[in-house]
Design an enzyme around this catalytic site. Structure first.
Site, PDB file in Angstrom:
ATOM      1  N   SER A 136      -2.418  -8.358   3.046  1.00 32.99           N
ATOM      2  CA  SER A 136      -2.891  -8.304   4.436  1.00 32.99           C
ATOM      3  C   SER A 136      -3.198  -9.714   4.932  1.00 32.99           C
ATOM      4  O   SER A 136      -3.129  -9.996   6.125  1.00 32.99           O
ATOM      5  CB  SER A 136      -4.141  -7.431   4.536  1.00 32.99           C
ATOM      6  OG  SER A 136      -3.880  -6.169   3.964  1.00 32.99           O
ATOM      7  N   HIS A 179       0.840  -1.207   0.000  1.00 32.94           N
ATOM      8  CA  HIS A 179       0.000   0.000   0.000  1.00 32.94           C
ATOM      9  C   HIS A 179       0.872   1.252   0.000  1.00 32.94           C
ATOM     10  O   HIS A 179       0.539   2.259  -0.620  1.00 32.94           O
ATOM     11  CB  HIS A 179      -0.894   0.034   1.254  1.00 32.94           C
ATOM     12  CG  HIS A 179      -1.882  -1.082   1.334  1.00 32.94           C
ATOM     13  ND1 HIS A 179      -1.814  -2.068   2.283  1.00 32.94           N
ATOM     14  CD2 HIS A 179      -2.972  -1.367   0.575  1.00 32.94           C
ATOM     15  CE1 HIS A 179      -2.810  -2.914   2.129  1.00 32.94           C
ATOM     16  NE2 HIS A 179      -3.532  -2.517   1.095  1.00 32.94           N
ATOM     17  N   VAL A 219       4.667  -5.679  -4.632  1.00 29.95           N
ATOM     18  CA  VAL A 219       5.813  -5.600  -3.719  1.00 29.95           C
ATOM     19  C   VAL A 219       5.962  -6.964  -3.047  1.00 29.95           C
ATOM     20  O   VAL A 219       4.974  -7.545  -2.582  1.00 29.95           O
ATOM     21  CB  VAL A 219       5.604  -4.501  -2.649  1.00 29.95           C
ATOM     22  CG1 VAL A 219       6.792  -4.431  -1.695  1.00 29.95           C
ATOM     23  CG2 VAL A 219       5.375  -3.153  -3.321  1.00 29.95           C
TER      24      VAL A 219
END
Ligand code: PAF
Length: 289
Positions: A190, A41, A180
């Protein structure tokens, strides 16, 4: 600290006010998230900050995109931590609405993109992309961004949003941001917080299988089947791999490849590691990795 808004009307008025006083060249970048932020993020936020005058992050675990058997209840949430991370990253505005604010009534709109909503993730998660499309368009209407940032990690979602925006001539630029990965190759998500420590090695088989496929491709193996079988064989021999939902290869337009693959095609996988369902993807190229 970013300015936190809980109400649609308030965030709308705030952004509208800034636009009115700043003039025509003022640009708003938007990063929609479900919170529990990670470095993936942060890359989206970094890019938005580089390209825009104002960066808005939404934090909302959208119930419409979870099936009845899925992890809506246990999805990780920590607004305080997310706000601190947004503060450090220089985010200007956080919009974190409640369910009542977003959906005072259950929406009756269903949005589908032919050839994207109902394949791969759409088969295993019926209704998921309708929920994603609805919340993203609703958030776009609230924030009215000039640019919106989406990670390539959720490649099918990215393709869905790009197509929605194209077909509806929606006035927003969709900016894709590369996945990433942790140092060991695991794509950040998450949901990685669900993984038990002893399951991580098995989860890494996904990334490592991509490297195997990439090597095969560079050596001249261009059969979709050969690459898919090599990936399945490698992943499935790991102890905590419970199930492989799919391994497929798609082209730029999200057509599933059956015969020969070429540079730029994407391998997409969904794998259960214990009770955690992970998705990941890889762009085939002739480059050495
Ligand atoms: O990618 C996500 O985190 C979600 O699907 C999104 C785009 C924030 C919509 O809820």
């Amino acid at each position: 600290m970013p300015t936190l808004f809980r109400k649609i009307k308030e965030v709308k008025n705030f952004i509208r006010g800034l636009r009115a006083s700043a003039g025509n060249s003022f640009s708003v970048g938007f990063v929609p998230t479900m919170g529990y932020l990670h470095e993936g993020h942060m890359e989206l936020i970094k890019k938005s900050k580089l390209q825009n005058d104002l960066t808005v992050v939404s934090i909302y675990v959208n119930p419409l995109q979870f099936g009845p058997e899925e992890d809506y209840e246990r999805y990780p949430r920590d607004l305080e931590r997310d706000l601190a991370m947004c503060g450090e990253a220089g985010v200007d505005v956080v919009f974190a609405p409640t369910d009542e604010e977003m959906y005072p009534e259950t929406p009756k709109v269903k949005i589908e993109v032919e050839g994207i909503s109902n394949v791969l993730e759409g088969v295993f998660r019926p209704g998921h992309f309708s929920g994603v499309a609805l919340v993203v368009l609703k958030l776009f209407n609230i924030i009215q961004p000039d640019r919106a940032y989406f990670g390539e990690k959720d490649f099918q979602q990215l393709k869905l949003i790009q197509r929605l925006v194209k077909d509806l001539s929606y006035p927003v630029e969709i900016v894709p941001v590369p996945t990433v990965r942790d140092k060991d190759g695991l794509a950040l998500s998450s949901r990685n917080t669900y993984l038990k420590e002893y399951e991580r090695e098995s989860a890494l088989s996904i990334y490592r299988s991509f490297l195997i496929a990439q090597k095969l491709f560079r050596a001249g193996n261009t059969s979709a089947n050969t690459l898919k079988e090599a990936i399945k064989e490698y992943i499935s021999k790991h102890p905590h791999v419970r199930k492989i939902d799919y391994v497929e290869i798609v082209d730029e337009d999200f057509n599933i490849k059956e015969g020969e693959v070429s540079e730029g095609d994407r391998i997409l996988v969904a794998v259960w590691i214990g009770n955690t369902r992970l998705i990941d993807n890889w762009r085939l190229s002739y480059e050495e990795v």
